[in-house]
Design an enzyme around this catalytic site. Structure first.
Site, PDB file in Angstrom:
ATOM      1  N   CYS A 169       0.818  -1.221   0.000  1.00 33.22           N
ATOM      2  CA  CYS A 169       0.000   0.000   0.000  1.00 33.22           C
ATOM      3  C   CYS A 169       0.850   1.267   0.000  1.00 33.22           C
ATOM      4  CB  CYS A 169      -0.965  -0.014   1.176  1.00 33.22           C
ATOM      5  SG  CYS A 169      -2.105  -1.397   1.065  1.00 33.22           S
ATOM      6  N   HIS A 212      -3.779   6.803   2.418  1.00 35.69           N
ATOM      7  CA  HIS A 212      -4.126   5.499   1.853  1.00 35.69           C
ATOM      8  C   HIS A 212      -5.534   5.129   2.324  1.00 35.69           C
ATOM      9  CE1 HIS A 212      -4.103   1.410   0.697  1.00 35.69           C
ATOM     10  NE2 HIS A 212      -4.004   0.946   1.929  1.00 35.69           N
ATOM     11  N   ASN A 237     -10.186  -0.864  -0.714  1.00 35.68           N
ATOM     12  CA  ASN A 237      -8.728  -0.722  -0.696  1.00 35.68           C
ATOM     13  C   ASN A 237      -8.142  -1.304  -1.988  1.00 35.68           C
ATOM     14  OD1 ASN A 237      -5.982  -0.809  -0.204  1.00 35.68           O
ATOM     15  ND2 ASN A 237      -6.156  -1.760   1.818  1.00 35.68           N
TER      16      ASN A 237
HETATM   17  N1  COA Z   1     -18.827  -9.342   8.250  1.00 36.36           N
HETATM   18  C1  COA Z   1     -19.343  -9.613   9.467  1.00 36.36           C
HETATM   19  N2  COA Z   1     -18.606  -9.861  10.543  1.00 36.36           N
HETATM   20  C2  COA Z   1     -17.266  -9.834  10.395  1.00 36.36           C
HETATM   21  C3  COA Z   1     -16.671  -9.575   9.175  1.00 36.36           C
HETATM   22  C4  COA Z   1     -17.485  -9.316   8.067  1.00 36.36           C
HETATM   23  N3  COA Z   1     -17.022  -9.047   6.830  1.00 36.36           N
HETATM   24  N4  COA Z   1     -15.321  -9.601   9.324  1.00 36.36           N
HETATM   25  C5  COA Z   1     -15.086  -9.883  10.613  1.00 36.36           C
HETATM   26  N5  COA Z   1     -16.278 -10.033  11.257  1.00 36.36           N
HETATM   27  C6  COA Z   1     -16.483 -10.343  12.659  1.00 36.36           C
HETATM   28  C7  COA Z   1     -15.318 -11.073  13.293  1.00 36.36           C
HETATM   29  O1  COA Z   1     -15.376 -12.439  13.001  1.00 36.36           O
HETATM   30  C8  COA Z   1     -15.516 -10.752  14.745  1.00 36.36           C
HETATM   31  O2  COA Z   1     -16.491 -11.629  15.254  1.00 36.36           O
HETATM   32  P1  COA Z   1     -16.314 -12.268  16.720  1.00 36.36           P
HETATM   33  O3  COA Z   1     -16.268 -11.080  17.637  1.00 36.36           O
HETATM   34  O4  COA Z   1     -17.498 -13.122  16.852  1.00 36.36           O
HETATM   35  O5  COA Z   1     -15.003 -13.004  16.656  1.00 36.36           O
HETATM   36  C9  COA Z   1     -16.108  -9.354  14.729  1.00 36.36           C
HETATM   37  O6  COA Z   1     -16.591  -9.144  13.391  1.00 36.36           O
HETATM   38  C10 COA Z   1     -15.125  -8.263  15.070  1.00 36.36           C
HETATM   39  O7  COA Z   1     -13.941  -8.514  14.378  1.00 36.36           O
HETATM   40  P2  COA Z   1     -12.694  -7.586  14.519  1.00 36.36           P
HETATM   41  O8  COA Z   1     -11.568  -8.144  13.702  1.00 36.36           O
HETATM   42  O9  COA Z   1     -12.439  -7.269  15.951  1.00 36.36           O
HETATM   43  O10 COA Z   1     -13.263  -6.253  13.829  1.00 36.36           O
HETATM   44  P3  COA Z   1     -12.557  -4.864  13.657  1.00 36.36           P
HETATM   45  O11 COA Z   1     -13.430  -3.806  14.174  1.00 36.36           O
HETATM   46  O12 COA Z   1     -11.092  -4.899  14.086  1.00 36.36           O
HETATM   47  O13 COA Z   1     -12.558  -4.704  12.059  1.00 36.36           O
HETATM   48  C11 COA Z   1     -11.115  -4.894  10.169  1.00 36.36           C
HETATM   49  C12 COA Z   1     -11.844  -5.645  11.258  1.00 36.36           C
HETATM   50  C13 COA Z   1     -10.347  -5.898   9.336  1.00 36.36           C
HETATM   51  C14 COA Z   1     -12.134  -4.182   9.294  1.00 36.36           C
HETATM   52  C15 COA Z   1     -10.149  -3.854  10.791  1.00 36.36           C
HETATM   53  O14 COA Z   1      -9.377  -4.460  11.803  1.00 36.36           O
HETATM   54  C16 COA Z   1      -9.229  -3.239   9.783  1.00 36.36           C
HETATM   55  O15 COA Z   1      -9.657  -2.545   8.885  1.00 36.36           O
HETATM   56  N6  COA Z   1      -7.913  -3.439   9.940  1.00 36.36           N
HETATM   57  C17 COA Z   1      -6.946  -2.926   8.993  1.00 36.36           C
HETATM   58  C18 COA Z   1      -6.904  -3.843   7.813  1.00 36.36           C
HETATM   59  C19 COA Z   1      -6.222  -3.226   6.643  1.00 36.36           C
HETATM   60  O16 COA Z   1      -6.353  -2.046   6.411  1.00 36.36           O
HETATM   61  N7  COA Z   1      -5.504  -4.005   5.843  1.00 36.36           N
HETATM   62  C20 COA Z   1      -4.865  -3.537   4.678  1.00 36.36           C
HETATM   63  C21 COA Z   1      -3.613  -2.858   5.071  1.00 36.36           C
HETATM   64  S1  COA Z   1      -3.201  -1.472   4.293  1.00 36.36           S
END
Ligand code: COA
Length: 331
Positions: free
Chosen positions: A115, A256, A286
């Protein structure tokens, strides 16, 4: 003797026609429009057509860019293609793009910065201009993320889309425009938190790697989130400070586009107003190396930038890699 600076003399973009909404995704996996919007800010993403690949997107974005400049493909000296989703391991996508574009006088290379690839590419390209080596460098951030995301993994597949954004870099002696500074970082200890484990020389492709779904993006989302906010904030503060500027001086901040909550937390920490922020994650998700040039292109086309405006770009991605670029808009 006057200083030669590099500046962005033209910008262009391309996104595939096919739109996939959150509701479309909810038909395929256990997710919902509400969850995706609330947690990420994403509403839809663009996805390549069957057979459409990285070099196709790159060529369309470059053609769009050059059509705004009067510069012909044969005039390009150097083509830099930041990407983590090349057409194939080799030849480089840059070579494939060179041929399709008819940029017969250019050499080029792919750049693996995830990224942050576009900012790494900008900084690299600008050096060739500033040293007087070349007059026309194209940097095209392109990714087909749908080729490496697991359609069954709801924690990653909703986050990404496909697209390309291109800029033409040329020299200028106008001190009121062009690149002011680059601040680029890497920390390889973050590699394990966001990676595609197989397909390289460490774990070559085999039936086993396919069965274990190792050719897809794997990430620890929470860790990535935390470092993205911390490092994009730090690097932008530092580049502003070392250039004697404050965030209020910026006309536009182009971060980004990985998650709207990452963008908002970073903007809050930098004390940026909403009108200073470039955000388009809701439409494209993204697109990795393409998010910054696409956002910059759209902001310019909406009339949000005029010549001389101060702009900061900031990225964070796999590696970990991160960085910031400070420039005065030149078109
Ligand atoms: N739909 C529904 N539920 C989902 C889901 C989806 N697409 N993806 C994850 N969940 C669930 C998880 O399983 C979890 O359930 P649980 O509590 O029963 O285990 C719950 O939602 C919360 O998950 P969590 O990972 O804590 O959510 P979050 O608020 O951290 O959001 C991301 C997850 C991935 C959106 C977030 O962490 C993020 O954006 N991180 C950065 C990722 C990124 O930018 N990557 C590219 C790098 S440049």
């Amino acid at each position: 003797m006057k200083n030669t600076r590099a500046y962005i003399s033209a910008i262009g973009m391309y996104v595939p026609e096919k739109r996939v909404t959150n509701d479309d995704m909810a038909h395929l996996i256990d997710t919902s429009d509400e969850w995706i919007r609330e947690r990420t800010g994403i509403c839809e993403r663009r996805v390549v057509a069957d057979g459409e690949c990285n070099s196709d997107l790159s060529v369309k974005a470059i053609e769009n860019c050059l059509s705004n400049s009067g510069v012909k493909a044969e005039e390009i000296d150097l083509l830099i293609v930041p990407t983590v989703t090349p057409d194939m391991v080799f030849p480089s996508t840059a070579c494939l793009v060179q041929e399709k574009l008819g940029a017969k006088n250019a050499w080029g290379f792919d750049l693996s910065g995830a990224c942050s690839g576009f900012l790494y590419g900008l900084a690299t390209g600008a050096q060739f201009i500033q040293t007087g080596t070349y007059k026309k460098v194209v940097v095209v951030g392109t990714d087909v993320m749908t080729s490496i995301i697991d359609p069954q993994d709801r924690t990653t597949c909703v986050l990404f889309g496909d697209g390309a954004g291109a800029v033409l870099l040329e020299p200028t002696e106008d001190e009121g425009i062009g690149f002011l500074d680059f601040l680029l970082r890497a920390d390889g200890s973050g590699g394990k938190f966001l990676h595609m484990p197989a397909g390289g020389s460490k774990i070559p492709a085999s039936h086993e790697t396919v069965d274990k779904r190792m050719h897809y993006v794997h990430q620890d989302g929470r860790t990535v989130f935390k470092f993205a906010v911390k490092y994009m904030t730090e690097v932008t503060s530092e580049i502003l400070q070392r250039n004697g500027r404050v965030s209020a001086d910026l006309t536009l901040f182009v971060p980004h586009q990985a998650n709207l909550r990452i963008i908002k937390s970073t903007a809050n920490r930098l004390r940026l107003r909403e009108d200073q922020l470039a955000v388009n994650i809701e439409r494209y998700a993204n697109t990795t190396a393409a998010t910054i040039p696409i956002s910059l292109c759209e902001a310019f086309r909406k009339g949000r930038l005029k010549k001389g405006d101060l702009v900061a770009l900031a990225s964070f991605g796999a590696g970990f890699t991160w960085g910031s670029v400070l420039l005065r808009w030149g078109i």
